[in-house]
Scaffold this motif. Structure first.
Motif, PDB file in Angstrom:
ATOM      1  N   VAL A  30       0.842  -1.205   0.000  1.00 50.26           N
ATOM      2  CA  VAL A  30       0.000   0.000   0.000  1.00 50.26           C
ATOM      3  C   VAL A  30       0.871   1.246   0.000  1.00 50.26           C
ATOM      4  CG1 VAL A  30      -1.579   1.382   1.428  1.00 50.26           C
ATOM      5  CG2 VAL A  30      -2.091  -1.011   0.977  1.00 50.26           C
ATOM      6  N   GLU A  31       1.911   1.234   0.819  1.00 52.49           N
ATOM      7  CA  GLU A  31       2.766   2.420   0.882  1.00 52.49           C
ATOM      8  C   GLU A  31       3.570   2.599  -0.403  1.00 52.49           C
ATOM      9  OE1 GLU A  31       5.085   2.478   4.478  1.00 52.49           O
ATOM     10  OE2 GLU A  31       3.296   2.466   5.738  1.00 52.49           O
ATOM     11  N   LEU A  32       4.210   1.532  -0.891  1.00 51.04           N
ATOM     12  CA  LEU A  32       5.061   1.675  -2.074  1.00 51.04           C
ATOM     13  C   LEU A  32       4.242   1.942  -3.326  1.00 51.04           C
ATOM     14  CD1 LEU A  32       7.762   1.609  -3.553  1.00 51.04           C
ATOM     15  CD2 LEU A  32       7.552  -0.879  -3.656  1.00 51.04           C
ATOM     16  N   PHE A  33       3.382   1.011  -3.689  1.00 49.37           N
ATOM     17  CA  PHE A  33       2.634   1.151  -4.935  1.00 49.37           C
ATOM     18  C   PHE A  33       1.491   2.146  -4.811  1.00 49.37           C
ATOM     19  CE2 PHE A  33       4.656  -3.063  -5.093  1.00 49.37           C
ATOM     20  CZ  PHE A  33       5.513  -2.807  -6.153  1.00 49.37           C
ATOM     21  N   GLY A  34       0.823   2.165  -3.657  1.00 47.86           N
ATOM     22  CA  GLY A  34      -0.225   3.159  -3.431  1.00 47.86           C
ATOM     23  C   GLY A  34       0.336   4.568  -3.431  1.00 47.86           C
ATOM     24  N   GLY A  35       1.515   4.740  -2.821  1.00 50.30           N
ATOM     25  CA  GLY A  35       2.154   6.049  -2.806  1.00 50.30           C
ATOM     26  C   GLY A  35       2.528   6.527  -4.201  1.00 50.30           C
TER      27      GLY A  35
END
Length: 173
Positions: free
Chosen positions: A62-67
């Protein structure tokens, strides 16, 4: 919305998205002197999360790709909700006991990110975004606010289902 305000929100969206993507890369790959997935999963287990591997991979993705997707403005309301809830969980599980200031491990940084993600998610699709290129922009603020709220409720519900396991301690003899 005024053109200058749109660009201001775009800058905020890009910076917040890239910063949180960096946190995801730390958790997933150990980039930027981060823990990497094994250490991150161990940290989550130590914090008492049920299914720490699932939670760790989920948070990192969530953090890597969502960001990254948030930074370019793709699926903005849904990703804003996921990232907002991710920050709220971080505040609740890690930082709230330390008070507000980040210098003492507090929640101020995560709170600012949560507010940024929520504000942009509730603002709807900005004309300067990949969402707009795909035709998701327009007078749809209520639709995107609703999408944001539904996604936030879904993530909140999933977080409650994944509440920390109770420690089973035996009384000393």
């Amino acid at each position: 919305m005024e053109y200058t305000a749109q660009w201001a929100l775009v800058v905020i969206r890009v910076v917040a998205g890239l910063v949180v993507a960096g946190h995801g890369a730390q958790k997933l790959f150990g980039a930027f002197e981060g823990p990497g997935l094994e250490k991150w999963t161990g940290n989550l287990e130590h914090m008492g999360f049920a299914m720490p591997r699932v939670v760790g991979v989920g948070q990192a993705f969530v953090e890597l790709f969502g960001g990254l997707l948030f930074a370019i403005g793709l699926y903005t309301p849904v990703l804003a909700a996921l990232l907002t809830m991710n920050m709220i969980v971080a505040i609740w599980k890690v930082h709230v006991k330390n008070g507000p200031w980040v210098t003492k491990g507090g929640y101020e940084y995560a709170l600012v990110l949560a507010v940024v993600f929520a504000a942009i998610g509730l603002a709807g699709v900005l004309p300067i975004s990949v969402d707009a290129v795909f035709g998701l922009a327009g007078d749809t603020t209520a639709l995107y606010a609703g999408t944001f709220i539904l996604a936030a409720v879904a993530v909140g519900f999933a977080t409650l289902l994944g509440r920390p396991r109770e420690e089973h301690r035996t009384a000393p003899r």
